[in-house]
Every structure is written in structure tokens, then in C-alpha cells.
Design a protein around this motif. Structure first.
Motif, PDB file in Angstrom:
ATOM      1  N   TYR A  17       1.416  -1.209  -0.005  1.00 33.69           N
ATOM      2  CA  TYR A  17       0.013  -0.063  -0.091  1.00 33.69           C
ATOM      3  C   TYR A  17       0.264   1.249   0.051  1.00 33.69           C
ATOM      4  CZ  TYR A  17      -3.164   3.302   1.348  1.00 33.69           C
ATOM      5  OH  TYR A  17      -4.336   4.444   1.230  1.00 33.69           O
ATOM      6  N   ASN A  18       0.502   2.452  -0.823  1.00 39.40           N
ATOM      7  CA  ASN A  18       2.285   3.237  -0.716  1.00 39.40           C
ATOM      8  C   ASN A  18       2.767   3.333  -1.342  1.00 39.40           C
ATOM      9  OD1 ASN A  18      -0.569   4.821  -1.208  1.00 39.40           O
ATOM     10  ND2 ASN A  18      -0.502   5.368   0.869  1.00 39.40           N
ATOM     11  N   HIS A  19       3.406   2.232  -2.220  1.00 37.82           N
ATOM     12  CA  HIS A  19       4.702   1.789  -2.310  1.00 37.82           C
ATOM     13  C   HIS A  19       5.664   1.866  -0.802  1.00 37.82           C
ATOM     14  CE1 HIS A  19       4.169   3.986  -5.530  1.00 37.82           C
ATOM     15  NE2 HIS A  19       3.875   5.071  -5.446  1.00 37.82           N
ATOM     16  N   ALA A  20       4.777   0.920  -0.213  1.00 38.67           N
ATOM     17  CA  ALA A  20       4.899   0.705   1.448  1.00 38.67           C
ATOM     18  C   ALA A  20       4.517  -0.838   1.449  1.00 38.67           C
ATOM     19  CB  ALA A  20       4.355   1.277   2.338  1.00 38.67           C
ATOM     20  N   ASP A  21       5.282  -1.858   1.941  1.00 41.27           N
ATOM     21  CA  ASP A  21       4.351  -3.386   2.368  1.00 41.27           C
ATOM     22  C   ASP A  21       5.002  -3.704   3.902  1.00 41.27           C
ATOM     23  OD1 ASP A  21       5.222  -4.808   0.369  1.00 41.27           O
ATOM     24  OD2 ASP A  21       7.591  -5.022   0.700  1.00 41.27           O
ATOM     25  N   TYR A  22       3.702  -3.838   4.058  1.00 40.17           N
ATOM     26  CA  TYR A  22       2.546  -4.163   5.718  1.00 40.17           C
ATOM     27  C   TYR A  22       3.154  -5.519   5.176  1.00 40.17           C
ATOM     28  CZ  TYR A  22       2.133   0.361   6.225  1.00 40.17           C
ATOM     29  OH  TYR A  22       2.346   1.989   5.976  1.00 40.17           O
ATOM     30  N   TYR A  23       2.824  -6.238   6.495  1.00 41.83           N
ATOM     31  CA  TYR A  23       2.098  -7.908   6.802  1.00 41.83           C
ATOM     32  C   TYR A  23       1.342  -7.903   8.418  1.00 41.83           C
ATOM     33  CZ  TYR A  23       6.578  -8.705   4.121  1.00 41.83           C
ATOM     34  OH  TYR A  23       7.327  -8.407   3.189  1.00 41.83           O
ATOM     35  N   VAL A  24       0.386  -9.174   7.519  1.00 44.21           N
ATOM     36  CA  VAL A  24      -0.974  -8.910   8.076  1.00 44.21           C
ATOM     37  C   VAL A  24      -0.707 -10.310   8.641  1.00 44.21           C
ATOM     38  CG1 VAL A  24      -3.607  -8.979   8.666  1.00 44.21           C
ATOM     39  CG2 VAL A  24      -2.345  -7.534   7.024  1.00 44.21           C
ATOM     40  N   ALA A  25      -0.322 -10.097  10.030  1.00 40.90           N
ATOM     41  CA  ALA A  25      -1.455 -12.166  10.819  1.00 40.90           C
ATOM     42  C   ALA A  25      -2.007 -11.762  11.878  1.00 40.90           C
ATOM     43  CB  ALA A  25       0.294 -12.228  11.127  1.00 40.90           C
ATOM     44  N   ASN A  26      -2.618 -13.298  12.121  1.00 39.27           N
ATOM     45  CA  ASN A  26      -3.583 -12.755  13.453  1.00 39.27           C
ATOM     46  C   ASN A  26      -4.093 -11.782  13.646  1.00 39.27           C
ATOM     47  OD1 ASN A  26      -3.010 -15.528  13.291  1.00 39.27           O
ATOM     48  ND2 ASN A  26      -1.352 -14.774  14.623  1.00 39.27           N
ATOM     49  N   GLY A  27      -4.726 -10.879  12.292  1.00 40.69           N
ATOM     50  CA  GLY A  27      -5.650  -9.664  12.624  1.00 40.69           C
ATOM     51  C   GLY A  27      -4.455  -8.545  13.247  1.00 40.69           C
TER      52      GLY A  27
END
Length: 136
Positions: free
Chosen positions: A63-73
Motif C-alpha cells: 500500500y502506497n509503495h510500502a509493504d505491510y504484513y497482516v497476521a492474526n489481525g
């Protein structure tokens, strides 16, 4: 007893309570001027906050040229070789809500709250979007 003396006692008690957390390293010992006593200089290293590894079941969200990671909410962002816990960025979209989401109604509009983040359903597009909760 004066207030200052009370604060000094409290400070001493706090320091004594924390003393087991600090460990001396032999390479940092320096002799004191007196031959019979040794002062130990201790180097305390702070670890960067966050995780060194992501949980096994995680998803990458760009999102917006950045990496995020989602785990268990929970949302994480890579920083300094670790993964810091962050709030999801406003505007990001997900296909399903994290576990533990609860419905919140504000001015007749339904939102889904997870911790301090709010999601709004966009039925035509088929996704939830992270939004700011309107005042009211």
C-alpha cells in the motif's frame, strides 16, 4: 519525612528491584582506585521493538509503495531488520476482517472495529477499507 526523601527512597527501591535485570560482563569491568573494591561498568543493550520473524500464517499487503504484513489481525511493517506492530494505514483495503472485529454504529453508519482501527464495508467492490471514525 520530607517529600524529597520519600522520592529518594522510592528511587532506590526501584533501582534495587531492577538490578537483577542488569548483568555485568567481565570485559566491561574497570578497577576502582581502591585495590580492594571493583566497580562494574555495565553496557545495557536495548533490543529493537517488534518481531524478528513473522507468524507462519501472514499475508503481504502492498500500500502506497510500502509493504505491510497482516497476521492474526495484527499489522506489521518491516523496520531495522525486524517487524514492528503498527496500525493499518487509512485507505488500505482487505477482503476479510481480522478476527475479533465488532460492529460499531456512528450516525447510522456501520463500522467494524478491531483494536483502535475501523473498517467500512464496500459491498459493490467486495472489500473492507480502513477509515477514520467520524466524530459523533
Amino acid at each position: 519525612m520530607s517529600k524529597r526523601l520519600k522520592w529518594v527512597e522510592i528511587g532506590v527501591l526501584v533501582m534495587l528491584g531492577l538490578s537483577p535485570l542488569v548483568q555485568a560482563s567481565p570485559k566491561h569491568e574497570q578497577p576502582h582506585r581502591d585495590k580492594h573494591s571493583v566497580v562494574k561498568v555495565v553496557k545495557v543493550e536495548r533490543r529493537a521493538p517488534g518481531l524478528s520473524h513473522l507468524p507462519a500464517a501472514h499475508q503481504r499487503v502492498r500500500y502506497n509503495h510500502a509493504d505491510y504484513y497482516v497476521a492474526n489481525g495484527r499489522w506489521y511493517r518491516p523496520t531495522a531488520g525486524r517487524y514492528a506492530l503498527v496500525a493499518p494505514p487509512y485507505g488500505v483495503t482487505v477482503r476479510q476482517l481480522p478476527r475479533g472485529a465488532r460492529q460499531v454504529w456512528v450516525r447510522g453508519v456501520k463500522y467494524h472495529q478491531v483494536a483502535d482501527s475501523y473498517y467500512q464495508w464496500h459491498g459493490r467492490q467486495g472489500y473492507y477499507q480502513v477509515v477514520r471514525l467520524p466524530r459523533g
